[in-house]
Design a protein around this motif. Structure first.
Motif, short mmCIF file in Angstrom:
data_model
loop_
_atom_site.label_atom_id
_atom_site.label_comp_id
_atom_site.label_asym_id
_atom_site.label_seq_id
_atom_site.Cartn_x
_atom_site.Cartn_y
_atom_site.Cartn_z
N TRP A 195 0.83 -1.19 0.00
CA TRP A 195 0.00 0.00 0.00
C TRP A 195 0.87 1.25 0.00
CZ3 TRP A 195 -5.36 -0.77 0.09
CH2 TRP A 195 -5.74 -2.12 0.23
N GLN A 196 0.55 2.18 -0.88
CA GLN A 196 1.33 3.40 -1.03
C GLN A 196 0.94 4.44 0.02
OE1 GLN A 196 2.00 5.40 -5.02
NE2 GLN A 196 0.68 6.93 -4.06
N VAL A 197 1.97 5.04 0.65
CA VAL A 197 1.76 6.14 1.59
C VAL A 197 2.51 7.37 1.10
CG1 VAL A 197 1.36 4.61 3.56
CG2 VAL A 197 3.70 5.36 3.05
N GLN A 198 2.32 8.50 1.82
CA GLN A 198 2.86 9.77 1.37
C GLN A 198 4.37 9.89 1.58
OE1 GLN A 198 1.33 12.76 0.02
NE2 GLN A 198 -0.18 11.22 -0.57
N SER A 199 4.86 9.41 2.72
CA SER A 199 6.27 9.64 3.03
C SER A 199 6.77 8.60 4.02
CB SER A 199 6.46 11.04 3.64
OG SER A 199 5.98 11.06 4.98
N ILE A 200 8.06 8.62 4.24
CA ILE A 200 8.67 7.69 5.18
C ILE A 200 8.16 7.91 6.60
CG2 ILE A 200 10.70 9.11 5.65
CD1 ILE A 200 12.35 6.49 5.67
N ALA A 201 7.65 9.12 6.89
CA ALA A 201 7.07 9.37 8.21
C ALA A 201 5.88 8.46 8.47
CB ALA A 201 6.65 10.83 8.34
N ASP A 202 5.13 8.11 7.42
CA ASP A 202 4.00 7.20 7.59
C ASP A 202 4.46 5.80 7.99
OD1 ASP A 202 1.69 8.88 6.83
OD2 ASP A 202 2.73 8.99 4.90
N LEU A 203 5.66 5.41 7.57
CA LEU A 203 6.20 4.11 7.97
C LEU A 203 6.55 4.13 9.46
CD1 LEU A 203 8.51 3.26 4.93
CD2 LEU A 203 6.04 3.00 5.16
N ALA A 204 7.06 5.26 9.93
CA ALA A 204 7.36 5.38 11.36
C ALA A 204 6.07 5.32 12.18
CB ALA A 204 8.10 6.69 11.63
N LYS A 205 5.02 5.97 11.69
CA LYS A 205 3.74 5.94 12.41
C LYS A 205 3.16 4.53 12.43
CE LYS A 205 2.74 10.77 11.36
NZ LYS A 205 1.89 11.71 10.57
N LEU A 206 3.36 3.77 11.34
CA LEU A 206 2.94 2.36 11.34
C LEU A 206 3.66 1.61 12.45
CD1 LEU A 206 1.66 -0.25 10.15
CD2 LEU A 206 3.66 -0.37 8.63
#
Length: 294
Positions: A195-206
């Motif tokens: 699933w595509q997210v906006q930025s690497i910050a979204d991976l940290a939030k995951l």
């Protein structure tokens, strides 16, 4: 834009023996919304469509189908003609999933079920607090990746973006996304939906959400060589792996030659050559192989 018979990746349908646990993962960890629920099916989406992920209540975990969206009615008819000419077995001559106008499904190589359709209904995503932009791609591990690669080219007009080793792995696209389907030689399992997210910050939030739920990332964030995307992975309740990614390579030259990597070349992580030992052991099988086809 897409050039061939398939416009974009459609959905993944997963049979799960814990449908409520799967819904929790999809809504509270991944950030999807439920768009429709029937007696035994739950439809979910991130984008403004009826569904990108389907969970089917079952006694076992397995992949029910892989959905692909045809360019139009003419493309749908041409794919049907190709499927018939190669004597693949039809599961249904009409659309199976809710929320689509026309389609059919059939059993492809190694028992994987493909559902091809047009005319998916729209669904208002509303004002969500978090979640991916859209469903992007899948990765599975066929026993014969070359045969599967040739099938995807022959039936759907997928093109090669990257080739790894001597028939070890193929990354294939149906539109500018570097890959919609990745094939890596293995034991016949589906590994992950991405699933595509906006930025690497979204991976940290995951990672934060997983930690609060007592769960964990199994790999990442990493920067892949093949596809260039930054990605992180966790295991969902069904046993399938989920990837969140950003910054995937876009290929606008339809005639671009595939990038060739040696199998032992570091195509998996440009930031380190280390991989978790068990990363590729996760995944689930097709329901046809489990002999519990819904």
């Amino acid at each position: 834009m897409a050039w061939g018979l398939i416009r974009e990746m459609g959905h993944v349908s997963i049979q799960t023996n814990d449908v409520e646990g799967s819904i929790f993962d999809a809504t509270q960890l991944l950030g999807l919304r439920v768009t429709e629920r029937t007696a035994n099916e739950v439809y979910l989406a991130a984008n403004s469509v009826h569904h990108e992920l389907v969970y089917v209540e079952s006694e076992v975990n397995g992949i029910q189908s892989i959905g692909l969206i045809a360019q139009n009615g003419d493309a749908l008819r041409e794919i049907r003609r190709r499927v018939e000419s190669e004597n693949f077995k039809f599961v249904s001559h009409t659309a199976v999933s809710a929320g689509v106008q026309d389609g059919f499904s059939f059993i492809g190589p190694e028992g994987w079920i493909f559902e091809i359709y047009t005319g998916m209904q729209k669904s208002d995503p509303g004002l969500q607090g978090f979640g991916p932009d859209r469903y992007g791609h899948i990765n599975f591990h066929p026993r014969d990746p070359r045969s599967m690669m040739e099938f995807l080219r022959r039936i759907f007009d997928f093109r090669l973006s990257d080739v790894i080793g001597d028939d070890y792995a193929y990354f294939m696209r149906c539109n500018p996304d570097h890959h919609g389907i990745a094939l890596i030689a293995g034991g016949g399992t589906f590994h992950h939906h991405a699933w595509q997210v906006q930025s690497i910050a979204d991976l940290a939030k995951l990672g934060d959400r997983l930690g609060r739920a007592g769960r964990e990332l199994i790999w990442g964030p990493v920067r892949h060589g093949a596809g260039h995307n930054i990605a992180a992975y966790y295991v969902e309740t069904s046993g399938a792996v989920v990837e969140l990614y950003t910054d995937l390579e876009q290929i606008y030259d339809d005639e671009r030659e595939p990038v060739i990597w040696a199998e032992d070349e570091n195509w998996w992580n440009m930031w380190s050559n280390r991989r978790t030992d068990d990363f590729r052991t996760f995944g689930i099988r097709s329901v046809t192989e489990l002999k519990t086809f819904h």
